[in-house]
Design an enzyme around this catalytic site. Structure first.
Site, mmCIF file in Angstrom:
data_model
loop_
_atom_site.group_PDB
_atom_site.id
_atom_site.type_symbol
_atom_site.label_atom_id
_atom_site.label_comp_id
_atom_site.label_asym_id
_atom_site.label_seq_id
_atom_site.Cartn_x
_atom_site.Cartn_y
_atom_site.Cartn_z
ATOM 1 N N LYS A 45 0.818 -1.216 0.000
ATOM 2 C CA LYS A 45 0.000 0.000 0.000
ATOM 3 C C LYS A 45 0.852 1.266 0.000
ATOM 4 O O LYS A 45 0.323 2.369 -0.078
ATOM 5 C CB LYS A 45 -0.927 0.041 1.234
ATOM 6 C CG LYS A 45 -1.990 -1.034 1.233
ATOM 7 C CD LYS A 45 -3.011 -0.803 2.329
ATOM 8 C CE LYS A 45 -2.502 -1.105 3.702
ATOM 9 N NZ LYS A 45 -3.534 -0.986 4.758
ATOM 10 N N LYS A 47 2.725 2.197 2.559
ATOM 11 C CA LYS A 47 2.754 2.724 3.929
ATOM 12 C C LYS A 47 3.963 2.172 4.668
ATOM 13 O O LYS A 47 4.244 0.981 4.593
ATOM 14 C CB LYS A 47 1.506 2.283 4.712
ATOM 15 C CG LYS A 47 0.276 3.068 4.456
ATOM 16 C CD LYS A 47 -0.813 2.567 5.386
ATOM 17 C CE LYS A 47 -1.914 3.574 5.562
ATOM 18 N NZ LYS A 47 -2.906 3.093 6.541
#
Length: 153
Positions: A45, A47
């Site tokens: 993602k 992140k």
């Protein structure tokens, strides 16, 4: 009839916004399942997490409002989880509004308001800013605070 709720999140740097969300979710039904994003999935993602999955999952598992914690390993698992756990309500923060409407034919989809002025992203920005302050500036600030403390005694 018992209702099962599921939600998903990273839960990095656990804060009051996370706690309030889980408490509100628990009031929607009888069983709250929380899928915590794994480190590998967060990487997919884009992140970067500060706290490893194992620790984040244990923190969430210890919250009294949470009945079960499962790993979130990929985007596609939401449909599978809704079916596998007989989920009645899929709930997530309003910042995802509309993104999970495809689940509406399988369960109720609820988007909840975020806690105002509380955000992991903002906490990380503050930490990053603190790390840019030089040691000399920090020492000077602590010296000023120490002087003030002594003056108040």
């Amino acid at each position: 009839m018992a209702k099962t709720i599921i939600t998903y999140g990273t839960f990095d740097m656990f804060h009051i916004g996370h706690l309030k969300l889980l408490k509100r979710l628990s009031k929607l039904g009888d069983k709250l399942i929380v899928a915590v994003s794994t480190d590998e999935f967060n990487s997919v993602k884009g992140k970067k997490v500060l706290i490893p999955y194992k620790h984040r999952a244990e923190i969430v598992r210890s919250i009294k409002f949470v009945d079960e914690v499962i790993p979130e390993t990929r985007w596609e698992q939401k449909i599978e989880d809704v079916e596998k756990y007989n989920v009645d309500i899929f709930a997530i923060g309003e910042d995802w509004k509309g993104k999970f409407d495809f689940l509406k034919d399988k369960c109720e989809v609820v988007y909840l308001e975020r806690t105002p002025n509380v955000s992991t992203t903002e906490l990380k920005k503050s930490l990053k800013h603190l790390l840019t302050i030089s040691q000399d500036d920090l020492k000077q600030a602590f010296d000023v605070l120490e002087t003030l403390r002594k003056d108040l005694e």
